[in-house]
Design an enzyme around this catalytic site. Structure first.
Site, mmCIF file in Angstrom:
data_model
loop_
_atom_site.group_PDB
_atom_site.id
_atom_site.type_symbol
_atom_site.label_atom_id
_atom_site.label_comp_id
_atom_site.label_asym_id
_atom_site.label_seq_id
_atom_site.Cartn_x
_atom_site.Cartn_y
_atom_site.Cartn_z
ATOM 1 N N TYR A 141 22.649 -5.915 -90.456
ATOM 2 C CA TYR A 141 22.382 -6.576 -91.727
ATOM 3 C C TYR A 141 23.507 -7.560 -92.028
ATOM 4 C CZ TYR A 141 19.096 -2.693 -92.626
ATOM 5 O OH TYR A 141 18.077 -1.785 -92.564
ATOM 6 N N PHE A 157 19.798 -0.161 -88.895
ATOM 7 C CA PHE A 157 18.826 0.095 -89.964
ATOM 8 C C PHE A 157 19.431 0.801 -91.178
ATOM 9 C CE2 PHE A 157 16.150 -0.193 -86.140
ATOM 10 C CZ PHE A 157 15.243 -1.165 -86.541
#
Length: 242
Positions: free
Chosen positions: A82, A93
């Site tokens: 991210y 994740f």
């Protein structure tokens, strides 16, 4: 002023020793002066010095700190960390900070989990509990920069991760692979090509990525959590508490 070699080495993230034999030497000694260091290492140092590295330098190996090679039974492959503020913490994740909203892909993972195993959608976004049960949540590229998806792609990480996964396969005779999206499936294919074998004893759970842009193409109803546990039980292993 550029960071000195001594300071770089002092600040270099320490890969857990149990994983050292599986990764290229430059990963174990993550400094630009390390042996055969690829371009990504200098990018990591620059991003760290500029305060834009995702995940932070000390968390690059977080997923490896929570499990050992001999404990891994399930491999879930992601593509890239991210790149939003505070989101990445070295586990694909996963988001460790409970004050942050769930990224859309993670929300969809939790929705499919709820439908698959019959549990509430709500749970912590930190997936460390999965990792501690032997679920290796690993991105193909382990770093990026704030606000830039894919900033460190094709600079060395993909080759290192492929090498590490090949080494893991040599240690683990059977694995469950959760392959969400084409990049994960292509990475798995590179591992098999490198090994020169099909590993017919493995279970490969393939589906589109949980991203809102792709989930409707077959991620919904793919039941990866139940399928993984059914395989583990059949192999005489402990199922995952998802």
């Amino acid at each position: 002023m550029r960071m000195s070699t001594a300071k770089r080495q002092k600040n270099s993230p320490q890969m857990p020793r149990a994983w050292h034999p599986l990764w290229p030497e430059w990963c174990v000694d993550l400094t630009p002066d390390g042996r055969d260091a690829p371009p990504v290492v200098e990018k990591i140092i620059q991003a760290h010095e500029n305060g834009v590295l995702c995940p932070p330098l000390h968390q690059i190996w977080q997923v490896l700190e929570w499990t050992r090679p001999e404990e891994v039974n399930v491999v879930v492959l992601g593509q890239d960390p991210y790149h939003g503020p505070g989101q990445a913490h070295g586990v694909a994740f996963s988001v460790a900070d409970p004050s942050l909203p769930w990224p859309p892909s993670l929300r969809n993972v939790f929705k499919e989990r709820a439908s698959d195993v019959g549990c509430p959608i709500e749970r912590p976004a930190d997936l460390g509990d999965w990792v501690r049960q032997g679920v290796l949540l690993l991105n193909a590229v382990l770093t990026t920069e704030k606000g830039q998806a894919g900033a460190h792609q094709k600079l060395g990480w993909e080759e290192a991760v492929t090498e590490a996964l090949c080494a893991l396969c040599r240690e683990r005779p059977r694995l469950v692979w959760v392959l969400w999206g084409k990049p994960a499936q292509m990475l798995h294919g590179r591992v098999l090509d490198r090994l020169g074998q099909e590993r017919t004893g493995d279970l490969c759970i393939r589906s589109p990525h949980p991203s809102p842009l792709a989930a409707y193409r077959g991620f919904w109803g793919s039941r990866p959590f139940t399928k993984a546990n059914e395989a583990l039980v059949a192999w005489g292993q402990t199922p995952i508490v998802w």
